[in-house]
Design a protein around this motif. Structure first.
Motif, PDB file in Angstrom:
ATOM      1  N   GLN A 143     -11.563  -3.034   5.179  1.00  0.00           N
ATOM      2  CA  GLN A 143     -11.434  -1.792   5.954  1.00  0.00           C
ATOM      3  C   GLN A 143     -10.164  -1.042   5.546  1.00  0.00           C
ATOM      4  O   GLN A 143     -10.185   0.177   5.346  1.00  0.00           O
ATOM      5  N   LEU A 144      -9.064  -1.766   5.415  1.00  0.00           N
ATOM      6  CA  LEU A 144      -7.800  -1.150   5.021  1.00  0.00           C
ATOM      7  C   LEU A 144      -7.904  -0.530   3.631  1.00  0.00           C
ATOM      8  O   LEU A 144      -7.502   0.626   3.420  1.00  0.00           O
ATOM      9  N   LYS A 145      -8.455  -1.262   2.687  1.00  0.00           N
ATOM     10  CA  LYS A 145      -8.581  -0.761   1.316  1.00  0.00           C
ATOM     11  C   LYS A 145      -9.442   0.495   1.253  1.00  0.00           C
ATOM     12  O   LYS A 145      -9.079   1.472   0.588  1.00  0.00           O
ATOM     13  N   ARG A 146     -10.575   0.482   1.926  1.00  0.00           N
ATOM     14  CA  ARG A 146     -11.468   1.655   1.888  1.00  0.00           C
ATOM     15  C   ARG A 146     -10.807   2.854   2.550  1.00  0.00           C
ATOM     16  O   ARG A 146     -10.912   3.984   2.070  1.00  0.00           O
ATOM     17  N   SER A 147     -10.114   2.629   3.651  1.00  0.00           N
ATOM     18  CA  SER A 147      -9.418   3.706   4.337  1.00  0.00           C
ATOM     19  C   SER A 147      -8.322   4.306   3.451  1.00  0.00           C
ATOM     20  O   SER A 147      -8.193   5.526   3.333  1.00  0.00           O
ATOM     21  N   LEU A 148      -7.529   3.441   2.841  1.00  0.00           N
ATOM     22  CA  LEU A 148      -6.445   3.923   1.983  1.00  0.00           C
ATOM     23  C   LEU A 148      -6.977   4.606   0.722  1.00  0.00           C
ATOM     24  O   LEU A 148      -6.406   5.602   0.266  1.00  0.00           O
ATOM     25  N   ALA A 149      -8.052   4.083   0.172  1.00  0.00           N
ATOM     26  CA  ALA A 149      -8.650   4.705  -1.015  1.00  0.00           C
ATOM     27  C   ALA A 149      -9.156   6.105  -0.694  1.00  0.00           C
ATOM     28  O   ALA A 149      -9.033   7.022  -1.506  1.00  0.00           O
ATOM     29  N   ALA A 150      -9.697   6.279   0.507  1.00  0.00           N
ATOM     30  CA  ALA A 150     -10.166   7.611   0.924  1.00  0.00           C
ATOM     31  C   ALA A 150      -8.985   8.545   1.178  1.00  0.00           C
ATOM     32  O   ALA A 150      -9.032   9.734   0.854  1.00  0.00           O
ATOM     33  N   LYS A 151      -7.917   8.013   1.749  1.00  0.00           N
ATOM     34  CA  LYS A 151      -6.748   8.821   2.087  1.00  0.00           C
ATOM     35  C   LYS A 151      -5.907   9.167   0.854  1.00  0.00           C
ATOM     36  O   LYS A 151      -5.328  10.252   0.772  1.00  0.00           O
ATOM     37  N   TYR A 152      -5.833   8.238  -0.104  1.00  0.00           N
ATOM     38  CA  TYR A 152      -5.006   8.422  -1.302  1.00  0.00           C
ATOM     39  C   TYR A 152      -5.836   8.227  -2.577  1.00  0.00           C
ATOM     40  O   TYR A 152      -5.539   7.353  -3.390  1.00  0.00           O
ATOM     41  N   PRO A 153      -6.868   9.033  -2.777  1.00  0.00           N
ATOM     42  CA  PRO A 153      -7.759   8.787  -3.918  1.00  0.00           C
ATOM     43  C   PRO A 153      -7.078   8.925  -5.282  1.00  0.00           C
ATOM     44  O   PRO A 153      -7.535   8.324  -6.257  1.00  0.00           O
ATOM     45  N   ASN A 154      -6.003   9.694  -5.348  1.00  0.00           N
ATOM     46  CA  ASN A 154      -5.332   9.931  -6.633  1.00  0.00           C
ATOM     47  C   ASN A 154      -3.872   9.503  -6.628  1.00  0.00           C
ATOM     48  O   ASN A 154      -3.103   9.907  -7.496  1.00  0.00           O
ATOM     49  N   ASP A 155      -3.486   8.704  -5.638  1.00  0.00           N
ATOM     50  CA  ASP A 155      -2.086   8.299  -5.520  1.00  0.00           C
ATOM     51  C   ASP A 155      -2.016   6.774  -5.423  1.00  0.00           C
ATOM     52  O   ASP A 155      -1.952   6.196  -4.333  1.00  0.00           O
ATOM     53  N   LYS A 156      -1.998   6.151  -6.586  1.00  0.00           N
ATOM     54  CA  LYS A 156      -2.000   4.682  -6.666  1.00  0.00           C
ATOM     55  C   LYS A 156      -0.783   4.073  -5.973  1.00  0.00           C
ATOM     56  O   LYS A 156      -0.883   3.041  -5.317  1.00  0.00           O
ATOM     57  N   GLU A 157       0.373   4.716  -6.100  1.00  0.00           N
ATOM     58  CA  GLU A 157       1.597   4.167  -5.502  1.00  0.00           C
ATOM     59  C   GLU A 157       1.530   4.187  -3.972  1.00  0.00           C
ATOM     60  O   GLU A 157       1.935   3.229  -3.324  1.00  0.00           O
ATOM     61  N   ALA A 158       1.034   5.289  -3.386  1.00  0.00           N
ATOM     62  CA  ALA A 158       0.911   5.358  -1.930  1.00  0.00           C
ATOM     63  C   ALA A 158      -0.103   4.320  -1.437  1.00  0.00           C
ATOM     64  O   ALA A 158       0.120   3.656  -0.423  1.00  0.00           O
ATOM     65  N   TYR A 159      -1.200   4.167  -2.163  1.00  0.00           N
ATOM     66  CA  TYR A 159      -2.219   3.173  -1.825  1.00  0.00           C
ATOM     67  C   TYR A 159      -1.587   1.782  -1.792  1.00  0.00           C
ATOM     68  O   TYR A 159      -1.728   1.034  -0.827  1.00  0.00           O
ATOM     69  N   LYS A 160      -0.849   1.430  -2.854  1.00  0.00           N
ATOM     70  CA  LYS A 160      -0.226   0.111  -2.938  1.00  0.00           C
ATOM     71  C   LYS A 160       0.834  -0.082  -1.852  1.00  0.00           C
ATOM     72  O   LYS A 160       0.921  -1.152  -1.254  1.00  0.00           O
ATOM     73  N   MET A 161       1.629   0.945  -1.606  1.00  0.00           N
ATOM     74  CA  MET A 161       2.698   0.842  -0.616  1.00  0.00           C
ATOM     75  C   MET A 161       2.136   0.561   0.781  1.00  0.00           C
ATOM     76  O   MET A 161       2.633  -0.298   1.503  1.00  0.00           O
ATOM     77  N   HIS A 162       1.070   1.257   1.163  1.00  0.00           N
ATOM     78  CA  HIS A 162       0.499   1.081   2.503  1.00  0.00           C
ATOM     79  C   HIS A 162      -0.274  -0.238   2.622  1.00  0.00           C
ATOM     80  O   HIS A 162      -0.404  -0.783   3.714  1.00  0.00           O
ATOM     81  N   LYS A 163      -0.770  -0.734   1.518  1.00  0.00           N
ATOM     82  CA  LYS A 163      -1.492  -2.008   1.521  1.00  0.00           C
ATOM     83  C   LYS A 163      -0.515  -3.188   1.585  1.00  0.00           C
ATOM     84  O   LYS A 163      -0.862  -4.278   2.031  1.00  0.00           O
ATOM     85  N   LYS A 164       0.708  -2.964   1.168  1.00  0.00           N
ATOM     86  CA  LYS A 164       1.731  -4.007   1.095  1.00  0.00           C
ATOM     87  C   LYS A 164       1.969  -4.699   2.442  1.00  0.00           C
ATOM     88  O   LYS A 164       2.222  -5.902   2.489  1.00  0.00           O
ATOM     89  N   CYS A 165       1.859  -3.957   3.538  1.00  0.00           N
ATOM     90  CA  CYS A 165       2.080  -4.555   4.872  1.00  0.00           C
ATOM     91  C   CYS A 165       1.131  -5.736   5.115  1.00  0.00           C
ATOM     92  O   CYS A 165       1.529  -6.753   5.678  1.00  0.00           O
ATOM     93  N   PHE A 166      -0.113  -5.574   4.696  1.00  0.00           N
ATOM     94  CA  PHE A 166      -1.089  -6.648   4.871  1.00  0.00           C
ATOM     95  C   PHE A 166      -0.658  -7.881   4.077  1.00  0.00           C
ATOM     96  O   PHE A 166      -0.653  -9.003   4.596  1.00  0.00           O
ATOM     97  N   TYR A 167      -0.287  -7.680   2.822  1.00  0.00           N
ATOM     98  CA  TYR A 167       0.114  -8.791   1.963  1.00  0.00           C
ATOM     99  C   TYR A 167       1.395  -9.450   2.459  1.00  0.00           C
ATOM    100  O   TYR A 167       1.519 -10.676   2.429  1.00  0.00           O
ATOM    101  N   ASP A 168       2.339  -8.638   2.928  1.00  0.00           N
ATOM    102  CA  ASP A 168       3.584  -9.187   3.474  1.00  0.00           C
ATOM    103  C   ASP A 168       3.302 -10.076   4.675  1.00  0.00           C
ATOM    104  O   ASP A 168       3.916 -11.136   4.835  1.00  0.00           O
ATOM    105  N   ARG A 169       2.374  -9.664   5.517  1.00  0.00           N
ATOM    106  CA  ARG A 169       2.016 -10.459   6.696  1.00  0.00           C
ATOM    107  C   ARG A 169       1.439 -11.823   6.277  1.00  0.00           C
ATOM    108  O   ARG A 169       1.778 -12.851   6.877  1.00  0.00           O
ATOM    109  N   LEU A 170       0.617 -11.829   5.236  1.00  0.00           N
ATOM    110  CA  LEU A 170       0.056 -13.105   4.739  1.00  0.00           C
ATOM    111  C   LEU A 170       1.160 -14.001   4.195  1.00  0.00           C
ATOM    112  O   LEU A 170       1.164 -15.204   4.422  1.00  0.00           O
ATOM    113  N   ASN A 171       2.091 -13.395   3.459  1.00  0.00           N
ATOM    114  CA  ASN A 171       3.178 -14.178   2.846  1.00  0.00           C
ATOM    115  C   ASN A 171       4.132 -14.726   3.878  1.00  0.00           C
ATOM    116  O   ASN A 171       4.735 -15.780   3.674  1.00  0.00           O
ATOM    117  N   CYS A 172       4.306 -14.027   5.003  1.00  0.00           N
ATOM    118  CA  CYS A 172       5.191 -14.522   6.066  1.00  0.00           C
ATOM    119  C   CYS A 172       4.631 -15.778   6.710  1.00  0.00           C
ATOM    120  O   CYS A 172       5.362 -16.612   7.215  1.00  0.00           O
TER     121      CYS A 172
END
Length: 174
Positions: A143-172
């Protein structure tokens, strides 16, 4: 962002890649399928991420040409200290080969090689371990990936930055 539903071909492509790397590498290397394509049910970019683990990172120099011969482009550390990074672009399907379309064109692949003990290894393997078979986390990340891809279709850095919170939570939780 080009996201695709899980493709069972990704595992087969990884296994083919694993065999090629193991036969080309001069010395010992452990090879793992990492990233979103390693998780059944998870949306991903159509790119196989491969983790190589060696006892001594300087051993990569002895195999660099063999990996280049497999179609990889050597990129050095490429922004991550301690990593040796290779990228292979997706091969264009051959138009016709003996009257047939090529069935499995070579998929884009990223090869990340680290020396045993590097903290990046645990991070990548932990993601796969936690996500595999966890339908709740898979649905949440999809859900997060599809939402971010729709919101930032041409901005790979913004997509990665907003997805990072999910990954950080897993790593914690590691």
């Amino acid at each position: 962002m080009y996201l695709f539903p899980h493709n069972s071909q990704w595992q087969e492509d990884f296994e083919r890649e694993q065999r090629a790397i193991l036969s080309a590498f001069c010395g010992a290397i452990d090879v793992f399928h990492i990233g979103s394509t390693a998780i059944e049910g998870l949306y991903a970019k159509d790119c196989i991420d491969v983790l190589g683990v060696v006892d001594d990172i300087s051993a990569v120099a002895q195999s660099k040409q063999q990996l280049i011969d497999l179609g990889y482009v050597y990129k050095g550390e490429y922004g991550i200290v301690g990593r040796q990074y290779f990228s292979r672009p997706q091969a264009a399907p051959q138009s016709r080969q003996q009257g047939k379309q090529q069935r499995n064109p070579q998929r884009k692949t990223h090869l990340h090689i680290y020396q045993a003990g590097d903290m990046q290894i645990d991070k990548h393997l932990h993601f796969v371990k936690v996500m595999q078979g966890n339908s709740t986390l898979i649905a949440e990340l999809n859900q997060l990936k599809r939402s971010l891809a729709a919101k930032y279709p041409n901005d790979k850095e913004a997509y990665k930055m907003h997805k990072k919170c999910f990954y950080d939570r897993l790593n914690c939780a590691n």
